[in-house]
Write a protein that holds these residues in place. Structure first.
Motif, PDB file in Angstrom:
ATOM      1  N   ALA A   1       5.154 -34.405  -8.958  1.00 34.08           N
ATOM      2  CA  ALA A   1       6.364 -35.132  -8.578  1.00 34.08           C
ATOM      3  C   ALA A   1       6.851 -36.023  -9.712  1.00 34.08           C
ATOM      4  N   SER A   2       5.933 -36.685 -10.398  1.00 34.21           N
ATOM      5  CA  SER A   2       6.311 -37.547 -11.522  1.00 34.21           C
ATOM      6  C   SER A   2       6.921 -36.741 -12.660  1.00 34.21           C
ATOM      7  N   LEU A   3       6.371 -35.555 -12.908  1.00 34.41           N
ATOM      8  CA  LEU A   3       6.908 -34.698 -13.963  1.00 34.41           C
ATOM      9  C   LEU A   3       8.344 -34.266 -13.652  1.00 34.41           C
ATOM     10  N   ILE A   4       8.607 -33.954 -12.380  1.00 36.29           N
ATOM     11  CA  ILE A   4       9.957 -33.553 -11.978  1.00 36.29           C
ATOM     12  C   ILE A   4      10.921 -34.731 -12.117  1.00 36.29           C
ATOM     13  N   VAL A   5      10.494 -35.913 -11.681  1.00 42.24           N
ATOM     14  CA  VAL A   5      11.352 -37.107 -11.790  1.00 42.24           C
ATOM     15  C   VAL A   5      11.630 -37.426 -13.255  1.00 42.24           C
ATOM     16  N   ALA A   6      10.596 -37.358 -14.094  1.00 42.90           N
ATOM     17  CA  ALA A   6      10.796 -37.616 -15.525  1.00 42.90           C
ATOM     18  C   ALA A   6      11.721 -36.579 -16.151  1.00 42.90           C
ATOM     19  N   PHE A   7      11.623 -35.346 -15.688  1.00 39.64           N
ATOM     20  CA  PHE A   7      12.507 -34.279 -16.172  1.00 39.64           C
ATOM     21  C   PHE A   7      13.967 -34.588 -15.833  1.00 39.64           C
ATOM     22  N   ILE A   8      14.189 -35.136 -14.636  1.00 44.03           N
ATOM     23  CA  ILE A   8      15.547 -35.514 -14.235  1.00 44.03           C
ATOM     24  C   ILE A   8      16.051 -36.694 -15.061  1.00 44.03           C
TER      25      ILE A   8
ATOM     26  N   VAL B   1       2.499 -46.159  -6.179  1.00 44.93           N
ATOM     27  CA  VAL B   1       2.009 -46.856  -7.363  1.00 44.93           C
ATOM     28  C   VAL B   1       1.836 -45.884  -8.529  1.00 44.93           C
ATOM     29  N   LEU B   2       1.286 -44.711  -8.243  1.00 45.07           N
ATOM     30  CA  LEU B   2       0.987 -43.757  -9.316  1.00 45.07           C
ATOM     31  C   LEU B   2       2.246 -43.134  -9.906  1.00 45.07           C
ATOM     32  N   VAL B   3       3.200 -42.768  -9.048  1.00 46.54           N
ATOM     33  CA  VAL B   3       4.373 -42.035  -9.528  1.00 46.54           C
ATOM     34  C   VAL B   3       5.162 -42.839 -10.562  1.00 46.54           C
ATOM     35  N   PRO B   4       5.505 -44.117 -10.319  1.00 48.64           N
ATOM     36  CA  PRO B   4       6.231 -44.853 -11.371  1.00 48.64           C
ATOM     37  C   PRO B   4       5.465 -44.962 -12.675  1.00 48.64           C
ATOM     38  N   ILE B   5       4.128 -45.155 -12.589  1.00 45.27           N
ATOM     39  CA  ILE B   5       3.329 -45.244 -13.815  1.00 45.27           C
ATOM     40  C   ILE B   5       3.376 -43.928 -14.592  1.00 45.27           C
ATOM     41  N   LEU B   6       3.190 -42.815 -13.875  1.00 41.14           N
ATOM     42  CA  LEU B   6       3.213 -41.515 -14.542  1.00 41.14           C
ATOM     43  C   LEU B   6       4.601 -41.200 -15.097  1.00 41.14           C
ATOM     44  N   VAL B   7       5.652 -41.557 -14.356  1.00 44.14           N
ATOM     45  CA  VAL B   7       7.009 -41.320 -14.844  1.00 44.14           C
ATOM     46  C   VAL B   7       7.246 -42.066 -16.152  1.00 44.14           C
ATOM     47  N   PHE B   8       6.779 -43.308 -16.225  1.00 46.70           N
ATOM     48  CA  PHE B   8       6.966 -44.097 -17.445  1.00 46.70           C
ATOM     49  C   PHE B   8       6.281 -43.441 -18.636  1.00 46.70           C
ATOM     50  N   PHE B   9       5.043 -42.984 -18.449  1.00 47.21           N
ATOM     51  CA  PHE B   9       4.325 -42.391 -19.574  1.00 47.21           C
ATOM     52  C   PHE B   9       4.872 -41.008 -19.926  1.00 47.21           C
ATOM     53  N   PHE B  10       5.354 -40.260 -18.943  1.00 50.88           N
ATOM     54  CA  PHE B  10       5.989 -38.973 -19.248  1.00 50.88           C
ATOM     55  C   PHE B  10       7.246 -39.177 -20.087  1.00 50.88           C
ATOM     56  N   LEU B  11       8.003 -40.226 -19.793  1.00 56.39           N
ATOM     57  CA  LEU B  11       9.202 -40.523 -20.582  1.00 56.39           C
ATOM     58  C   LEU B  11       8.837 -41.075 -21.956  1.00 56.39           C
TER      59      LEU B  11
END
Length: 359
Positions: free
Chosen positions: A44-51, A167-177
């Motif tokens: 889910a974080s990868l998809i959000v970061a992709f967007i 908690v995990l998704v925002p952290i992962l989104v930040f690092f993916f970006l």
């Protein structure tokens, strides 16, 4: 049979890059099927970061530094997420609870309406058919009510998992970006150094899927927001819940709009009766759907190769059968990705000469 297989192998897998890419797709699909539930926050974080990467790129083109662009987009995403959790989600849950409380009254009114149908249309509808339909509706509504009552107790573990995801998704989104180039570089080192075909397919997939996913996210916000404003102005009950359903319905073209029209019509009918107010509600809803299909979609998806309606329905059935609700939600992006892969896949027209067998 062997000659046919040799011909297919020569036509589609004569390039070693094609063989490597095919193995990557197979292994990736099996990996997602087996470990998809476990890695749901990362996916889910990868998809959000992709967007969100599209917004970062646009800010870079406007002259904003990379780090500042990433931080700006991430803070906007965080604000939207917090607003959804503490603003929209409680409102939707309240309206769902109110709708569950109003269900007995709706059933009684539905029964009264259905009892009149055999008298008005005796040649089309029989009393036995009305009774069977009413019993089926009552049974399904009863099951839904029981689920809503037991939700608060039975889904405590799911709520805990949801809090962990938040908690995990925002952290992962930040690092993916932030580390996008580093992560892509690490993956590229595992691939052959000379990969022109893979780069061409990646460019096509990135263009098609990025435009589709980002455009669909924007379409959900626009259609859902316009529906909420219109329904609130017309005094439609459960406006937030219905607008959320209407917004999410655009994820599945044709099917989603047809399915969501039923609750909109039912709630509007029981709220206003068969009169001018109900007609206004359905007319405004129809105008929003028409503007979405004829104006908004061509603007947002002008660079995307549209899928045939049959391909959309097959993708929803196939991926929904594999991954359930998530498969339905991502059926169109996955089908778009497969179409982009097939469009860029190297195909040789010449047939290999038959091998000579020596006696």
């Amino acid at each position: 049979m062997i000659r046919i297989l040799r011909g297919l192998a020569h036509k589609y897998f004569s390039d070693e890059e094609a063989v490597i890419l095919f193995l990557i797709l197979v292994v990736g699909t099996v990996f997602v099927i087996w470990f998809g539930a476990m890695l749901a926050p990362a996916i889910a974080s990868l998809i959000v970061a992709f967007i969100l990467q599209g917004l970062v790129t646009k800010l870079n083109r406007l002259g904003l530094p990379e780090s500042l662009s990433i931080m700006t987009v991430f803070l906007v995403f965080l604000g939207v997420l917090v607003g959804f959790i503490f603003g929209l989600l409680p409102l939707i849950w309240t309206q769902v609870s109110n709708l569950a409380g109003e269900t007995p009254r709706i059933i009684r009114e539905l029964q009264s309406y259905l009892e009149l149908l055999p008298e008005e249309y005796p040649q089309l509808i029989s009393a036995e058919a009305v009774n069977t339909l009413y019993q089926q509706v009552s049974t399904e509504v009863g099951h839904m009510t029981q689920w809503l009552v037991s939700f608060s107790l039975s889904s405590i573990p799911d709520l805990v998992a949801l809090l962990i995801y938040m908690v995990l998704v925002p952290i992962l989104v930040f690092f993916f970006l932030k580390d996008r180039e580093v992560l892509l570089g690490s993956i590229s080192r595992l691939l052959p150094p000379q990969r022109p075909m893979m780069l061409r397919i990646w460019h096509e997939v990135n263009l098609q899927c990025a435009n589709y996913v980002r455009g669909k996210a924007l379409e959900i916000l626009i259609v859902g927001g316009a529906t909420y404003i219109a329904f609130k102005f017309l005094g439609m009950p459960y406006a937030a819940l219905l607008s959320l359903l209407v917004g999410l319905s655009v994820v599945i073209p044709y099917i989603g709009a047809a399915v969501v029209t039923i609750p909109v019509a039912v709630i509007g009918l029981f709220a206003f009766g068969w009169g001018s107010h109900f007609i206004w509600v359905m007319a405004v809803y129809g105008i929003i759907q028409a503007l979405d299909g004829n104006v908004l979609v061509p603007i947002l998806f002008s660079e995307v190769n549209n899928l045939h309606p049959v391909a959309i329905i097959v993708a929803v059935l196939f991926f929904g059968g594999i991954w359930g609700l998530w498969g339905v939600f991502f059926a169109i992006p996955l089908a778009t990705m497969l179409k982009a892969v097939f469009a860029a896949w190297p195909v040789k027209d010449s047939v290999p000469p038959p091998t000579t067998e020596q006696s």
